[in-house]
Scaffold this active site. Structure first.
Site, PDB file in Angstrom:
ATOM      1  N   ASN A  29       0.849  -1.194   0.000  1.00  0.00           N
ATOM      2  CA  ASN A  29       0.000   0.000   0.000  1.00  0.00           C
ATOM      3  C   ASN A  29       0.881   1.239   0.000  1.00  0.00           C
ATOM      4  OD1 ASN A  29       0.512   0.291   3.062  1.00  0.00           O
ATOM      5  ND2 ASN A  29      -0.542  -1.675   2.913  1.00  0.00           N
ATOM      6  N   GLU A  77      -3.688  -0.709   6.486  1.00  0.00           N
ATOM      7  CA  GLU A  77      -2.390  -0.308   7.043  1.00  0.00           C
ATOM      8  C   GLU A  77      -2.221   1.213   7.074  1.00  0.00           C
ATOM      9  OE1 GLU A  77      -0.628  -2.166   8.596  1.00  0.00           O
ATOM     10  OE2 GLU A  77      -0.344  -4.133   7.696  1.00  0.00           O
ATOM     11  N   HIS A  98       6.588  -5.633  -0.081  1.00  0.00           N
ATOM     12  CA  HIS A  98       7.229  -6.855   0.429  1.00  0.00           C
ATOM     13  C   HIS A  98       8.293  -7.305  -0.581  1.00  0.00           C
ATOM     14  CE1 HIS A  98       2.976  -7.829   2.255  1.00  0.00           C
ATOM     15  NE2 HIS A  98       3.574  -6.858   2.905  1.00  0.00           N
ATOM     16  N   HIS A 159       7.875  -9.320   7.981  1.00  0.00           N
ATOM     17  CA  HIS A 159       6.770  -8.745   7.216  1.00  0.00           C
ATOM     18  C   HIS A 159       7.224  -8.147   5.871  1.00  0.00           C
ATOM     19  CE1 HIS A 159       3.047  -5.853   7.330  1.00  0.00           C
ATOM     20  NE2 HIS A 159       3.364  -6.217   6.108  1.00  0.00           N
TER      21      HIS A 159
HETATM   22 ZN   LIG Z   1       2.485  -5.690   4.292  1.00  0.00          ZN
END
Ligand SMILES: [Zn+2]
Length: 257
Positions: A29, A77, A98, A159
């Site tokens: 995001n 998020e 990621h 993460h």
């Molecule tokens: Zn994430």
């Protein structure tokens, strides 16, 4: 750039992030600040590689939708983004992804601290790890906050990665640079380990950064940074003297042979 142009740019960055395999499926995001209480952010539940400008959501400083946007809801998020905007008035964009190598370091719990190439030293310095937090809760913003004063990018433990900058391109390029740095550090290990730049060369690169007045924060310019970038920090002095001690021990052993 007007609002529609920014939304289009967000879609273009989404395509890049997706095509460069910095996210899978609907992951990741990012957001852009328009004014103190107006932000554009990517929607949840859609691949960032397939966004169109109408999907981009407009939220307030709490991360709540400012106007309904059909089926599209802001990323869960968004709290993590808002914490950065609150603490860093100079920041106008935040990117979360990621990327494979950076996330591998985040999963292994290894921060990026090796001084292996000029660009990474100048633009990032080091990339610390913010401790694990449950996604969509306040745990991630709380874990990231201690790094906001001195850094423009962090790894998120188990993460992914998070970067921020004065505009969307700058925040995105930091994510790209971070992933490139992580990939080189990993590949150099496979070749027997990176040969790090000598500390005198690192100091010259930091000086270059100051001369170029590169925007954003950097641990070398930050007194409270607990990193080896900051030559004034007790930790850095400790690591320098440890290196000196190692060198003395090596010479003594050589003389004994
Ligand atoms: Zn994430």
């Amino acid at each position: 750039m007007n609002e529609f142009e920014i939304k289009k740019q967000m879609c273009e960055i989404g395509q890049r992030i997706y095509q460069r395999e910095m996210v899978a499926a609907n992951d990741g995001n990012f957001s852009v600040k328009l004014d103190e209480n107006t932000f554009l952010c990517t929607p949840t539940g859609v691949s960032k590689g397939f966004m169109t400008p109408d999907m981009i959501c407009k939220v307030d400083q709490e991360g709540n939708l400012k106007q309904p946007n059909g089926q599209w809801k802001p990323s869960s998020e968004i709290k993590m983004h808002m914490r950065i905007y609150k603490q860093r008035p100079d920041v106008n964009s935040v990117v979360h992804a990621h990327p494979q190598f950076a996330t591998a370091y985040a999963i292994a719990g290894i921060p990026l601290t090796e001084k292996i190439m000029p660009e990474a030293v100048i633009f990032l310095g080091e990339v610390p790890i913010a401790k694990y937090g449950l996604p969509s809760t306040m745990e991630i913003p709380d874990a990231v906050e201690p790094f906001l004063e001195c850094y423009d990018a962090v790894l998120l433990e188990n993460h992914g990665a998070l970067s921020w900058g004065e505009d969307l391109m700058s925040a995105y390029f930091k994510m790209e640079s971070l992933e490139f740095y992580a990939s080189l550090a990993y590949k150099a290990k496979a070749l027997g380990g990176a040969k790090e730049l000598p500390s005198a060369e690192v100091a010259r690169l930091y000086e270059l950064r100051r001369q170029f007045a590169v925007p954003g924060r950097h641990p070398a310019d930050c007194k409270s940074a607990t990193s080896s970038c900051n030559t004034e920090s007790p930790l850095a002095q400790a690591s320098i003297s440890e290196t000196a001690i190692e060198e003395i021990i090596k010479r003594v052993i050589e003389q004994m042979k």
